[in-house]
Design a protein around this motif. Structure first.
Motif: not given
Length: 252
Positions: A153-176
């Protein structure tokens, strides 16, 4: 025991446990860090010695070897596809759920000072050969579908800082989880109790450095400053009762 290497099967169970409890997908660098933090004290003296090449410890070399074995057993997504992200397959999740609910831990025994190697001033002596014990424990089986849904839903974008981390595999985020799942919190594993965060803000949120008000204003309590409005996305309704629980739990 100090001269024995930890069996490959034990390394596999540790890997499965680490991946399962972190949502099933972990970057290589973080996998190493978490494995060392959680199991480093259980490794033997031989595990910590360097390989013949001298560029890494034997336990980490053998852990990466076990990762390849798990790929062959179809427990992990192949490295050629995951590219730096260690990711459980459905078979891997099933294997994780079959791990006996027994977890080794360190038995803390004071070592006579004169039997320990000489240490610099103020440096703890530690233990060359830590003792081991077994305790019964229960693990929460999290829903990867819930976590994946929120991150999508958030396209792996942090709801606090708005940063979307990208890796060779794709975007990375964590569910808290806002209200934690384990005892004594007993929070629900549902979408309304989950935030999509980057690793840094996930850690700060879990420790109560960050809190979110009912009107979704994020406060950084290390500086008592506002970080602005929590980023929202259509289709993700956050239950305010869970935010209130998080604030109350951390004395906010």
């Amino acid at each position: 025991m100090a001269s024995e290497l930890t069996p490959q099967q034990v390394l596999r169970e540790w890997l499965l446990t680490m991946l399962g409890e972190l949502g099933g997908s972990v970057p290589t660098a973080r996998a190493l860090k978490v494995m060392e933090q959680r199991y480093g004290a259980l490794l033997s003296e031989e595990d910590w010695t360097l390989t013949k090449r001298g560029d890494e410890s034997k336990w980490w070399n053998r852990t990466r070897f076990e990762r390849k074995n798990m790929e062959r057993a179809k427990l992990l997504v192949p490295a050629s596809v995951s590219r730096g992200i260690w990711t459980l397959t459905e078979a891997g999740w099933e294997e994780y759920r079959r791990i006996p609910k027994v977890d080794p831990t360190v038995e803390i025994v004071e070592e006579p000072r004169d039997s320990s190697p000489a240490q610099p001033p103020n440096e703890p002596a530690g233990k060359v050969s830590p003792s081991r014990a077994e305790v019964n424990t229960q693990r929460i089986i999290r829903s990867t579908a819930v976590a994946d849904h929120v991150k999508r839903i958030h396209d792996h974008t942090c709801q606090v800082c708005g940063i979307r981390l990208t890796t060779p595999k794709g975007a990375y985020s964590e569910a808290a989880h806002i209200q934690p799942l384990g005892h004594p919190h007993s929070g629900p594993d549902i979408v309304a109790n989950v935030l999509c965060l980057c690793p840094n803000h996930h850690l700060l949120f879990d420790f109560g450095t960050l809190s979110v008000s009912d009107d979704l204003i994020v406060t950084d309590h290390s500086s008592e400053s506002s970080l602005g409005h929590l980023r929202e996305a259509s289709g993700h309704l956050i239950e305010r009762d869970y935010l209130a629980y998080h604030r109350n739990h951390h004395g906010r």
